[in-house]
Structure formats: structure tokens, C-alpha cells
Design a protein around this motif. Sequence first.
Motif, PDB file in Angstrom:
ATOM      1  N   ARG A  94       0.815  -1.240  -0.190  1.00  0.00           N
ATOM      2  CA  ARG A  94       0.113  -0.081   0.087  1.00  0.00           C
ATOM      3  C   ARG A  94       0.902   1.142   0.197  1.00  0.00           C
ATOM      4  NH1 ARG A  94      -5.022  -0.694   4.268  1.00  0.00           N
ATOM      5  NH2 ARG A  94      -4.898   1.482   3.834  1.00  0.00           N
ATOM      6  N   ILE A  95       0.351   2.012  -0.702  1.00  0.00           N
ATOM      7  CA  ILE A  95       0.982   3.633  -0.749  1.00  0.00           C
ATOM      8  C   ILE A  95       0.180   4.539  -0.490  1.00  0.00           C
ATOM      9  CG2 ILE A  95       3.297   2.745  -2.256  1.00  0.00           C
ATOM     10  CD1 ILE A  95       1.615   3.622  -4.640  1.00  0.00           C
ATOM     11  N   PRO A  96       0.594   5.847  -0.403  1.00  0.00           N
ATOM     12  CA  PRO A  96      -0.552   7.078  -0.007  1.00  0.00           C
ATOM     13  C   PRO A  96      -1.038   7.267  -1.152  1.00  0.00           C
ATOM     14  CG  PRO A  96       1.546   7.336   1.272  1.00  0.00           C
ATOM     15  CD  PRO A  96       1.874   6.161   0.342  1.00  0.00           C
ATOM     16  N   SER A  97      -0.480   7.471  -2.301  1.00  0.00           N
ATOM     17  CA  SER A  97      -1.128   7.727  -3.608  1.00  0.00           C
ATOM     18  C   SER A  97      -0.238   7.347  -4.645  1.00  0.00           C
ATOM     19  CB  SER A  97      -1.467   9.308  -3.743  1.00  0.00           C
ATOM     20  OG  SER A  97      -0.152  10.057  -3.811  1.00  0.00           O
ATOM     21  N   ALA A  98      -0.626   7.754  -6.082  1.00  0.00           N
ATOM     22  CA  ALA A  98       0.248   7.304  -6.879  1.00  0.00           C
ATOM     23  C   ALA A  98       1.418   8.237  -7.030  1.00  0.00           C
ATOM     24  CB  ALA A  98      -0.285   7.695  -8.392  1.00  0.00           C
TER      25      ALA A  98
END
Length: 387
Positions: free
Chosen positions: A284-288
Motif C-alpha cells: 500500500r502507498i499513500p497515492s500514485a
Amino acid sequence: MAGPSSDASDYVVVGAGLAGAATAWQLAARGHQVTLLERDVPAAHGGSSHGSARIFRYAYPDPFYTRAVLDSKALWDGLATDAGAELITPFGAVDFGPKRQPALLADVLAGAGIDHELLSAAEARSRWPQIAFDTEVLWHPGAGVIDTETSVNAMVALAVRHGAKVLTGWSLDRVERLDGGYRLHSSTGETLDAGNVVISAGGWLPRLLESLPLPAGFLAGLPEFTVRQEQAFHFRYREDSGFSATNWPTFIHKAGDIQTYGLPGGRDAGFAGQKVAEYNGGPRIPSAAEQTGVVDPANRARVVDYVRRCLPGLDPEPYAETTCLFTNTPTEDFLIDRADNLTVVSPCSGHGAKFAPLIGQWAADLATGTGAVPDRFRSTASSALTT
């Protein structure tokens, strides 16, 4: 660097992936003045709609989605005719595994009148010896592979044919509310005025939400968006006795320990093998904006082990690999909702590609006020207002 400039459009669509391109095409085809903004280029590798291989399938445990695929396929066929290009290549699909519930999927397809077979594991192995089936198997021959890049470019071209303007290298920084509309600000100081805005920003949506002039109640009612940097691996077809490189369907396998999918890799990796990935297996990452493009070694090891155990028709060493983005909601439903004249579109959870033309139609209906979208795609705040 060019200085600030100002322009105006009735409808501005942010994001030229599958959903954004489809929305711009639908709006322009209805005679609206449309500008499509893209931070890179249409179907760019850093987004969710790059490459040549996404699964098109009818098999869902929920009849709602199977019916929606039928509606979407009619739009795909019209798009292919208008574009003069094959956008979906038929390969068929097999669904299996103790958590995939092939019999339930077969019942849903039967209810929708979709051609299918429910096979025993032995029957399926005799037809596809390259796959080690562990349960009964659903086969539906109408499934296939979407060429996403070609599809995006076809929809953009049709939007332009209907008068739309496309601005590339235009990275949205924030949206300002004006009397009677909005002003969009780029990260390089450009501005664009719009009467209506459609945000279809894929994995950038979580970061953009805080910069959009949306009512607090609307924001509070949105589902939680999570972004994953997924990994996909390409494995060469083996030509040993009993295996054939010309007889590979797409597949979804939900085993007890891993959920995987695979499809012919197409142009992305030289047509030489099958693309295989673990569903929601990436970090998982905060956003692209935080994607690294670096493959997770642990994920690679899990997929290689899976191929070695379950796909004897493939060389278990990947010859190519890539990363991509999945933006997820807890229910795996999409979000297509509107507050004032700002529409947010997020075809989430790794299964939105097949619905692209239909999502564009829904989004255009909602943005223009000429139609509705299914309630399951509205935020809880919007649903409360309509019940």
C-alpha cells in the motif's frame, strides 16, 4: 517555462486513463465543449490504464456486475467499429479455486444467458493441461483481453473528432470554486476555467481530494480509498509435450493461500508468455505520487512459487515484470458521484477496465444531469439525500 494562461471550457475532465477518456468521449459526442487534462500522456505508464493486457470477463458472483458487463460490451463493440480497431481479443476464461465458487458463477451466467460450461477438475485438465486445476472450473468463452492503451487512444481520438481539446503534461494542483464554475490550477502555474469538472485521477485521487472544493459532508461520506503498487510478471510458454502456447485462456484462481489472475501478455512482453499476478499483493502507498516502480522481491517469490506449483505450462522464471496501480474501496464497488458541478469518478479495485465505456456513459449522465448512476456507486451522503 510558459507563464500563466487562462482558458475556459464547459466540461473539464481530469485524467486520460480509461475512465477519463471514456467520459470525455461521451461528453463530446453529446455536443458539449470538453477539455481533457492529463498530467503525462493518455494511457501513461505511471497510471492505471497503460499497456495492452487487461481481462474482459462476465463471471461475477453478483448479477449486477454481470448485467453491467453485457451493457458495457455493447458499447465496446460500437467503439471498436467507430475506431476501426480490435479492442478486445477473445481468449475465454477459466475460474477456479475453493474461494472462487465456480458453481455460483455458473448460476449467475445462466441467469444472464451467457454461454458457459461447468467442468470437473479432470475435464478441465484434459482441455488445458498447462493448468493444475484444484476444483471444478467455470469456462466462459466470451471472455478475453482488452488492449488498454489502444482503447484509451481510440476514445481520446473520438473525443477530439467531436471537438474536444486534449492538454498533456498538465498536472492538476488544486481546484478553486468561482461564481458559476471552477478554476483549475496546474502545478506549473497555468489555469483553466470550467463550468463543470470531472475528476478521474486514478491513484492520484486520495491526494487530490483535499485540494477539491467539495462539501465537508460529501467528503465524509466517501469510501476509504487505498492505493497499491501491484506487480505483474510475464512467464514464457513451455513447448513441452502436452503444452501449447496457442491454448491459454485468461484465469482467476482463488486458492486458500493466494489469489491470482493471469492472461496472455500481448504486446506488453512480446506475445511470448502469460502475465500472472497476485491480486492485491503489492504494498500500500499513500497515492500514485509515491509509487517507486520497484518490484517487491517477496511478491515476486510468491508468484514464482505459485507458477511452479500451479501452472506447469509456464517456465517458472519471469522474463519480464512491471508495476501498476490498484485503487481500492472496501466493497470493491466504484465511486461515481457529484457535488454541485464537480463529479468524482473512481472505477476501483482492479476490475474497472472492462466497464470503461459504461463508466464514461454513467459519468457523463451524472455530470450533465441527464441521468443517474446506480446507488451503490454514490457516497453515503448522496445516498442519504436520495432515499
